[in-house]
Design an enzyme around this catalytic site. Structure first.
Site, PDB file in Angstrom:
ATOM      1  N   SER A  59     -11.709   0.481   1.891  1.00  0.00           N
ATOM      2  CA  SER A  59     -10.965   0.143   3.113  1.00  0.00           C
ATOM      3  C   SER A  59     -10.440   1.402   3.798  1.00  0.00           C
ATOM      4  O   SER A  59      -9.679   2.162   3.208  1.00  0.00           O
ATOM      5  CB  SER A  59      -9.796  -0.782   2.779  1.00  0.00           C
ATOM      6  OG  SER A  59     -10.268  -1.999   2.245  1.00  0.00           O
ATOM      7  N   GLU A  78      -5.826   4.297   5.975  1.00  0.00           N
ATOM      8  CA  GLU A  78      -5.324   4.115   4.614  1.00  0.00           C
ATOM      9  C   GLU A  78      -5.475   5.351   3.730  1.00  0.00           C
ATOM     10  O   GLU A  78      -4.550   5.692   2.990  1.00  0.00           O
ATOM     11  CB  GLU A  78      -6.016   2.916   3.947  1.00  0.00           C
ATOM     12  CG  GLU A  78      -5.529   2.661   2.537  1.00  0.00           C
ATOM     13  CD  GLU A  78      -6.057   1.368   1.951  1.00  0.00           C
ATOM     14  OE1 GLU A  78      -6.285   1.332   0.728  1.00  0.00           O
ATOM     15  OE2 GLU A  78      -6.236   0.394   2.696  1.00  0.00           O
ATOM     16  N   ARG A 116       0.809  -1.218   0.000  1.00  0.00           N
ATOM     17  CA  ARG A 116       0.000   0.000   0.000  1.00  0.00           C
ATOM     18  C   ARG A 116       0.847   1.275   0.000  1.00  0.00           C
ATOM     19  O   ARG A 116       0.462   2.294   0.574  1.00  0.00           O
ATOM     20  CB  ARG A 116      -0.967   0.021   1.189  1.00  0.00           C
ATOM     21  CG  ARG A 116      -1.994  -1.095   1.180  1.00  0.00           C
ATOM     22  CD  ARG A 116      -2.922  -1.015  -0.028  1.00  0.00           C
ATOM     23  NE  ARG A 116      -3.868  -2.123  -0.007  1.00  0.00           N
ATOM     24  CZ  ARG A 116      -3.636  -3.317  -0.557  1.00  0.00           C
ATOM     25  NH1 ARG A 116      -2.483  -3.540  -1.185  1.00  0.00           N
ATOM     26  NH2 ARG A 116      -4.532  -4.272  -0.508  1.00  0.00           N
TER      27      ARG A 116
END
Length: 353
Positions: free
Chosen positions: A247, A344, A169
């Site tokens: 998410s 995130e 990520r």
């Protein structure tokens, strides 16, 4: 090129972020070609922000505190086949293209590799920024190079896959704005060169939990994509009906020793071993659910009852309210499991000058 600017009123950004947070800016510049970028490169202030479809961002800029520097909306679009050799196909896709549209285009052209990443919201240009991934696949596995505009040197340059420094990520693009500031990007992603396969020559990635049992005995890339698209539709609320950014937290990685201790206390805890660093990755959704937040709602913000990683803005909740609720979740998970959850999405805060 389109410039939205009003000296007396500010541009409403609710339609430019999928959380539908009431937020505002002074100038929104739509970049529809490389020529637009070249034209504006000498006129831009030192500070600026690059926006795609707003599917992974929290904009904290209420009417009384709008963003005063320009926001660049990358809508440069095109897809083309560069070359092919034996079973490998090289494809270029520009950053303003919708990611899901691009995945479907590859399948229609019988190119394989990124079918597991179907139905992920956002633009192609935003995908390398956080190295998007799903169902056992990351986009970095299929990137040959990334073509960018370098704001510092005012030139177009190509970064190899290695130079992009992809990790879970993350990428050089994400790390750079962490170091220099979210409103001081070094690069704008113009296009990505992908290394794909002829559709029947690439080994399908079907070992992810919940996938294999839904496929026929002889699965195809198109069937796999169809199964994953349906799974995502069942699990994830539609942001058009329930504003969300997918998410909200990253799956945390912990040491083997810590994982063993937690396993004794929580035997049902799902985990996976990361080959690259031998750390143990824990499901953030499971942690949040066990902390009691699945389906929990506080006024206009809440956690989806379909998936614990999804925070929903039910009615015009501010960024501050959303982040405060997220902090409650982080604190509860820390108290129960001694694990720190990391948010995130990118946070764009107009108070950060």
């Amino acid at each position: 090129m389109n410039v939205q600017k009003n000296e007396n009123e500010f541009v409403d950004l609710r339609n430019y972020n999928s959380l539908k947070i009431p937020s505002y800016c002074k100038t929104l510049i739509h970049l529809s070609s490389v020529q637009d970028l070249l034209l504006f490169s000498n006129l831009l202030h030192d500070k600026k922000f690059i926006l795609g479809e707003g599917t992974n961002i929290i904009i904290d800029a209420p009417a009384e505190r709008p963003i005063l520097y320009p926001i660049l909306l990358n809508v440069i679009k095109n897809k083309t086949i560069l070359s092919s050799k034996k079973n490998i196909i090289y494809v270029r896709c520009f950053g303003g293209e919708n990611w899901n549209t691009f995945v479907n285009w590859t399948l229609e052209n019988n190119f394989g590799g990124i079918e597991n990443l179907i139905s992920i919201p956002g633009t192609v240009g935003a995908a390398p920024f956080q190295n998007i991934g799903a169902y056992g696949v990351e986009i970095s596995n299929f990137i040959s190079s990334v073509n960018v505009w370098d704001f510092k040197k005012k030139v177009i340059k190509t970064l190899t896959r290695k130079q992009c420094k992809f990790s879970y990520r993350s990428s050089i693009f994400k790390e750079q704005v962490k170091d220099d500031g979210i409103n001081n990007p070094r690069y704008l992603i113009l296009s990505i060169d992908f290394r794909l396969w002829k559709i029947d020559k690439y080994p399908l990635q079907i070992e992810y939990s919940g996938i294999k049992e839904k496929l026929p005995d002889k699965p195809t890339a198109k069937k796999l994509a169809s199964v994953i698209a349906k799974l995502r539709e069942q699990k994830l609320p539609n942001p058009n009906s329930y504003p969300n950014i997918g998410s909200f937290f990253i799956n945390p990685s912990i040491s083997v020793k810590k994982a063993q201790l937690l396993k004794k206390k929580f035997p049902e805890m799902p985990f996976s071993v990361q080959k690259e660093n031998s750390l143990i990755k824990i499901s953030a959704a499971w942690l949040i659910e066990k902390a009691g937040f699945r389906g929990k709602r506080e006024n206009n913000i809440g956690v989806s009852n379909r998936h614990s990683l999804i925070l929903i803005n039910y009615k015009n909740a501010s960024a501050k309210k959303i982040l405060s609720f997220a902090k409650e979740i982080q604190d509860a998970v820390m108290q129960k499991f001694n694990i720190q959850l990391t948010i995130e999405p990118t946070i764009l805060d107009s108070s950060e000058i």
